[in-house]
Design a protein around this motif. Structure first.
Motif, PDB file in Angstrom:
ATOM      1  N   GLY A  98      26.198 -25.761 -10.620  1.00 39.82           N
ATOM      2  CA  GLY A  98      26.833 -24.615  -9.651  1.00 39.82           C
ATOM      3  C   GLY A  98      27.774 -25.381  -8.457  1.00 39.82           C
ATOM      4  O   GLY A  98      28.252 -26.462  -8.651  1.00 39.82           O
ATOM      5  N   SER A  99      27.849 -24.502  -7.539  1.00 42.18           N
ATOM      6  CA  SER A  99      28.702 -24.895  -6.482  1.00 42.18           C
ATOM      7  C   SER A  99      28.290 -26.274  -5.758  1.00 42.18           C
ATOM      8  O   SER A  99      28.933 -27.201  -5.193  1.00 42.18           O
ATOM      9  CB  SER A  99      29.098 -24.100  -5.488  1.00 42.18           C
ATOM     10  OG  SER A  99      27.828 -23.307  -4.826  1.00 42.18           O
ATOM     11  N   ASP A 100      26.971 -26.422  -5.550  1.00 48.66           N
ATOM     12  CA  ASP A 100      26.329 -27.649  -4.888  1.00 48.66           C
ATOM     13  C   ASP A 100      25.070 -28.044  -5.465  1.00 48.66           C
ATOM     14  O   ASP A 100      24.266 -28.506  -4.821  1.00 48.66           O
ATOM     15  CB  ASP A 100      26.228 -27.167  -3.370  1.00 48.66           C
ATOM     16  CG  ASP A 100      25.048 -25.902  -3.386  1.00 48.66           C
ATOM     17  OD1 ASP A 100      24.884 -25.157  -4.309  1.00 48.66           O
ATOM     18  OD2 ASP A 100      24.602 -25.672  -2.134  1.00 48.66           O
ATOM     19  N   THR A 101      24.754 -27.780  -6.692  1.00 44.71           N
ATOM     20  CA  THR A 101      23.568 -28.321  -7.553  1.00 44.71           C
ATOM     21  C   THR A 101      24.158 -29.009  -8.624  1.00 44.71           C
ATOM     22  O   THR A 101      25.235 -29.098  -9.140  1.00 44.71           O
ATOM     23  CB  THR A 101      22.730 -26.991  -8.206  1.00 44.71           C
ATOM     24  OG1 THR A 101      23.467 -26.107  -8.803  1.00 44.71           O
ATOM     25  CG2 THR A 101      22.217 -26.195  -6.825  1.00 44.71           C
ATOM     26  N   ALA A 102      23.187 -29.955  -9.135  1.00 41.79           N
ATOM     27  CA  ALA A 102      23.353 -30.854 -10.162  1.00 41.79           C
ATOM     28  C   ALA A 102      22.378 -30.879 -11.266  1.00 41.79           C
ATOM     29  O   ALA A 102      20.985 -30.751 -10.917  1.00 41.79           O
ATOM     30  CB  ALA A 102      23.886 -32.114  -9.653  1.00 41.79           C
ATOM     31  N   SER A 103      22.548 -31.188 -12.583  1.00 37.26           N
ATOM     32  CA  SER A 103      21.481 -31.648 -13.584  1.00 37.26           C
ATOM     33  C   SER A 103      21.841 -33.168 -13.896  1.00 37.26           C
ATOM     34  O   SER A 103      22.709 -33.285 -14.319  1.00 37.26           O
ATOM     35  CB  SER A 103      21.552 -30.547 -14.633  1.00 37.26           C
ATOM     36  OG  SER A 103      20.831 -31.065 -15.737  1.00 37.26           O
ATOM     37  N   CYS A 104      20.757 -33.876 -13.552  1.00 37.51           N
ATOM     38  CA  CYS A 104      20.725 -35.295 -13.902  1.00 37.51           C
ATOM     39  C   CYS A 104      19.804 -35.708 -14.900  1.00 37.51           C
ATOM     40  O   CYS A 104      18.679 -35.124 -15.076  1.00 37.51           O
ATOM     41  CB  CYS A 104      20.586 -36.036 -12.578  1.00 37.51           C
ATOM     42  SG  CYS A 104      21.638 -35.730 -11.255  1.00 37.51           S
ATOM     43  N   GLN A 105      20.286 -36.773 -15.940  1.00 38.23           N
ATOM     44  CA  GLN A 105      19.470 -37.018 -16.960  1.00 38.23           C
ATOM     45  C   GLN A 105      19.498 -38.755 -16.999  1.00 38.23           C
ATOM     46  O   GLN A 105      20.642 -39.157 -16.514  1.00 38.23           O
ATOM     47  CB  GLN A 105      19.717 -36.475 -18.095  1.00 38.23           C
ATOM     48  CG  GLN A 105      21.003 -36.789 -18.805  1.00 38.23           C
ATOM     49  CD  GLN A 105      21.115 -36.028 -20.041  1.00 38.23           C
ATOM     50  OE1 GLN A 105      20.493 -35.830 -20.735  1.00 38.23           O
ATOM     51  NE2 GLN A 105      22.487 -35.756 -20.389  1.00 38.23           N
ATOM     52  N   SER A 106      18.628 -39.499 -17.435  1.00 33.16           N
ATOM     53  CA  SER A 106      18.449 -40.789 -17.638  1.00 33.16           C
ATOM     54  C   SER A 106      18.143 -41.026 -19.045  1.00 33.16           C
ATOM     55  O   SER A 106      17.345 -40.444 -19.543  1.00 33.16           O
ATOM     56  CB  SER A 106      17.675 -41.734 -16.772  1.00 33.16           C
ATOM     57  OG  SER A 106      18.113 -41.885 -15.348  1.00 33.16           O
ATOM     58  N   VAL A 107      19.100 -41.896 -19.877  1.00 28.62           N
ATOM     59  CA  VAL A 107      18.675 -42.298 -21.138  1.00 28.62           C
ATOM     60  C   VAL A 107      18.407 -43.736 -21.120  1.00 28.62           C
ATOM     61  O   VAL A 107      19.650 -44.438 -20.794  1.00 28.62           O
ATOM     62  CB  VAL A 107      19.675 -41.654 -22.271  1.00 28.62           C
ATOM     63  CG1 VAL A 107      19.502 -42.330 -23.577  1.00 28.62           C
ATOM     64  CG2 VAL A 107      19.989 -40.204 -22.086  1.00 28.62           C
ATOM     65  N   ASP A 108      17.327 -44.115 -21.527  1.00 26.77           N
ATOM     66  CA  ASP A 108      17.250 -45.531 -21.747  1.00 26.77           C
ATOM     67  C   ASP A 108      17.086 -45.964 -23.257  1.00 26.77           C
ATOM     68  O   ASP A 108      16.319 -45.680 -23.827  1.00 26.77           O
ATOM     69  CB  ASP A 108      15.890 -46.224 -20.980  1.00 26.77           C
ATOM     70  CG  ASP A 108      15.796 -47.605 -21.159  1.00 26.77           C
ATOM     71  OD1 ASP A 108      16.891 -48.264 -21.120  1.00 26.77           O
ATOM     72  OD2 ASP A 108      14.588 -48.054 -20.869  1.00 26.77           O
ATOM     73  N   ALA A 109      18.281 -46.545 -23.666  1.00 26.82           N
ATOM     74  CA  ALA A 109      18.525 -46.689 -25.378  1.00 26.82           C
ATOM     75  C   ALA A 109      18.630 -48.504 -25.429  1.00 26.82           C
ATOM     76  O   ALA A 109      19.145 -48.899 -24.511  1.00 26.82           O
ATOM     77  CB  ALA A 109      19.618 -46.022 -25.872  1.00 26.82           C
ATOM     78  N   SER A 110      18.498 -48.619 -26.475  1.00 26.05           N
ATOM     79  CA  SER A 110      18.680 -50.069 -27.014  1.00 26.05           C
ATOM     80  C   SER A 110      20.059 -50.185 -27.465  1.00 26.05           C
ATOM     81  O   SER A 110      20.814 -49.266 -27.439  1.00 26.05           O
ATOM     82  CB  SER A 110      17.584 -50.511 -28.019  1.00 26.05           C
ATOM     83  OG  SER A 110      17.737 -49.711 -29.160  1.00 26.05           O
ATOM     84  N   ILE A 111      20.517 -51.689 -27.551  1.00 25.76           N
ATOM     85  CA  ILE A 111      21.722 -51.712 -28.010  1.00 25.76           C
ATOM     86  C   ILE A 111      22.019 -51.009 -29.469  1.00 25.76           C
ATOM     87  O   ILE A 111      21.153 -51.475 -30.257  1.00 25.76           O
ATOM     88  CB  ILE A 111      22.145 -53.338 -28.124  1.00 25.76           C
ATOM     89  CG1 ILE A 111      21.754 -53.764 -26.525  1.00 25.76           C
ATOM     90  CG2 ILE A 111      23.459 -53.536 -28.792  1.00 25.76           C
ATOM     91  CD1 ILE A 111      22.205 -55.365 -26.533  1.00 25.76           C
ATOM     92  N   ALA A 112      22.995 -50.401 -29.372  1.00 21.80           N
ATOM     93  CA  ALA A 112      23.278 -49.760 -30.462  1.00 21.80           C
ATOM     94  C   ALA A 112      23.670 -50.583 -31.757  1.00 21.80           C
ATOM     95  O   ALA A 112      24.408 -51.676 -31.615  1.00 21.80           O
ATOM     96  CB  ALA A 112      24.608 -48.600 -30.623  1.00 21.80           C
TER      97      ALA A 112
END
Length: 163
Positions: free
Chosen positions: A78-92
Motif C-alpha cells: 500500500g502507500s505506506d505498508t509492506a509485506s516482507c519475507q525471508s527465505v533461507d535456502a541452501s546453495i542451488a
C-alpha cells in the motif's frame, strides 16, 4: 505601578500561551504541514517484483546460469505498508557454463543496488574474483546484492568450467 506590572505579566502570559497553542496546532496538523501533494514514501520507491531480480552475468558474451538462493525481501502493499519475507535456502545445484580461462566476468546489476559483491568460492582461490582462473576446473561463484531503501538483500550463485 504594581498594578501595571501585574497587568503586563498577565498580557505576556496570554501571548506566550497563544504562541504555544499555535505551535501545537501546526505540529498536530494531520497533513504533516504539507499541501495536497504528499512526500513519497520509502515503499513507493521500491521495486514492485515479488522476489529479488537476478543480476545478468556473462563471460566473453556467454550468459551464465544464475540461481537465486537465500534472500530477505519486502514488497510494497500500500502507500505506506509492506509485506516482507525471508527465505533461507541452501546453495542451488549449479550447472557450470564452459568459459575460457582468464576471461573477465561481466555483471549487470539489477536496478537500485547499494552493494554488490562477487566471490569465487573455490577452495584455495586467492586471485581477482572478476576473472575466471586459467587452470582447468569448475569454479563456483557467489554474488551478494543489497538494496537501497532497506528493501532487502539476496544471495545468487553460478558456476564456470574451464576446460
Amino acid at each position: 505601578m504594581m498594578r501595571e506590572r501585574g497587568l503586563m505579566a498577565f498580557i505576556i502570559l496570554i501571548l506566550l500561551g497563544c504562541a504555544f497553542y499555535g505551535g501545537y496546532l501546526v505540529g498536530n496538523d494531520s497533513s504533516g504541514g504539507q499541501s495536497e501533494k504528499q512526500a513519497p514514501t520509502v515503499q513507493s520507491q521500491w521495486i514492485k517484483e515479488g522476489k529479488p531480480p537476478i543480476p545478468a552475468v556473462s563471460v566473453d558474451g556467454v550468459p551464465m546460469k544464475v540461481k537465486l538462493s537465500s534472500y530477505s525481501w519486502c514488497e510494497p502493499t500500500g502507500s505506506d505498508t509492506a509485506s516482507c519475507q525471508s527465505v533461507d535456502a541452501s546453495i542451488a545445484q549449479m550447472e557450470p557454463v564452459v568459459a575460457k580461462g582468464g576471461s573477465l566476468i561481466n555483471i549487470e546489476a539489477p536496478e537500485r543496488i547499494k552493494e554488490l559483491t562477487l566471490i569465487n568460492m573455490s577452495k584455495g582461490f586467492t586471485g581477482d574474483s572478476y576473472y575466471v582462473p586459467k587452470a582447468k576446473g569448475i569454479y563456483q561463484y557467489s554474488i551478494h546484492c543489497e538494496r537501497f531503501l532497506d528493501q532487502g538483500q539476496a544471495e545468487y550463485y553460478f558456476a564456470v568450467e574451464v576446460e
